[in-house]
Motif scaffolding. Sequence first.
Motif, mmCIF file in Angstrom:
data_model
loop_
_atom_site.group_PDB
_atom_site.id
_atom_site.type_symbol
_atom_site.label_atom_id
_atom_site.label_comp_id
_atom_site.label_asym_id
_atom_site.label_seq_id
_atom_site.Cartn_x
_atom_site.Cartn_y
_atom_site.Cartn_z
ATOM 1 N N VAL A 94 0.825 -1.216 0.000
ATOM 2 C CA VAL A 94 0.000 0.000 0.000
ATOM 3 C C VAL A 94 0.858 1.264 0.000
ATOM 4 N N PHE A 95 1.807 1.333 0.923
ATOM 5 C CA PHE A 95 2.513 2.594 1.147
ATOM 6 C C PHE A 95 3.779 2.781 0.315
ATOM 7 N N HIS A 96 4.275 1.708 -0.305
ATOM 8 C CA HIS A 96 5.450 1.864 -1.162
ATOM 9 C C HIS A 96 5.117 1.637 -2.633
ATOM 10 N N ARG A 97 4.333 0.594 -2.900
ATOM 11 C CA ARG A 97 4.036 0.257 -4.293
ATOM 12 C C ARG A 97 2.698 0.794 -4.770
ATOM 13 N N ALA A 98 1.932 1.414 -3.882
ATOM 14 C CA ALA A 98 0.615 1.957 -4.225
ATOM 15 C C ALA A 98 -0.267 0.891 -4.880
ATOM 16 N N ASP A 99 -0.276 -0.287 -4.282
ATOM 17 C CA ASP A 99 -1.048 -1.420 -4.793
ATOM 18 C C ASP A 99 -2.401 -1.470 -4.090
ATOM 19 N N PRO A 100 -3.485 -1.074 -4.765
ATOM 20 C CA PRO A 100 -4.785 -1.053 -4.095
ATOM 21 C C PRO A 100 -5.269 -2.434 -3.671
ATOM 22 N N ALA A 101 -4.801 -3.477 -4.351
ATOM 23 C CA ALA A 101 -5.213 -4.830 -3.995
ATOM 24 C C ALA A 101 -4.687 -5.252 -2.626
ATOM 25 N N ALA A 102 -3.622 -4.591 -2.165
ATOM 26 C CA ALA A 102 -3.026 -4.958 -0.880
ATOM 27 C C ALA A 102 -3.825 -4.395 0.305
ATOM 28 N N TYR A 103 -4.671 -3.427 0.063
ATOM 29 C CA TYR A 103 -5.345 -2.742 1.163
ATOM 30 C C TYR A 103 -6.260 -3.683 1.964
ATOM 31 N N ALA A 104 -6.968 -4.560 1.266
ATOM 32 C CA ALA A 104 -7.886 -5.467 1.968
ATOM 33 C C ALA A 104 -7.126 -6.335 2.966
#
Length: 199
Positions: A185-195
Amino acid sequence: METAYVAVYETWADWEIGHLLVELRTGRFTGVPWTVVTVGESLEPVVTMGGMRIVPDVTIAEVAPDAGDLLVLAGSGFWDNGGGEAFAKLAGQFLDAGVPVAAICGATAGLARAGMLDDRDHTSAAKEYLQATGYQGSGRYVDARAVVGGDLITAGPDSPVQFARAVLRRLQLADEAKLEAYEGVFHRADPAAYATLVG
């Protein structure tokens, strides 16, 4: 409640420890909020590199390793100018007591000068940066974003998220799946990781 002592001095680098302090204080992803206590050489205000005025909660003389669960040291020109001896001494006391110390950027140079990186795996801005201190630990240098060497966690200035992740891992505040999601989330800005992070 666990306590993180955060060393504060002129021009400390706000961004380097910002991610870590937010996660410790809020416990928003770990479920375990910590008390964050700022530590100065005196109670006089200091100004961060970003211009924030910080009034220390306590002085170094009031801090003992058995009263805390972590010591955090941010980078600053303060370290590069040969300062920080009192904070390096405090870090040594924490490490001797088996209490984790987290140092990033310039703070790693201060610990290197004090001999604390000679026998521990560590990283920093670059190997050459630490070699300029005259330390004897280059054989333990690891070319990585953040390194956990026993009770010492280190990172370079370009890795505040990895630094936070490594400290949270060392403190056993989150499992690997959540830590990977945090970096996602905080380094790669991957929205899938948020869940995974909030789950």
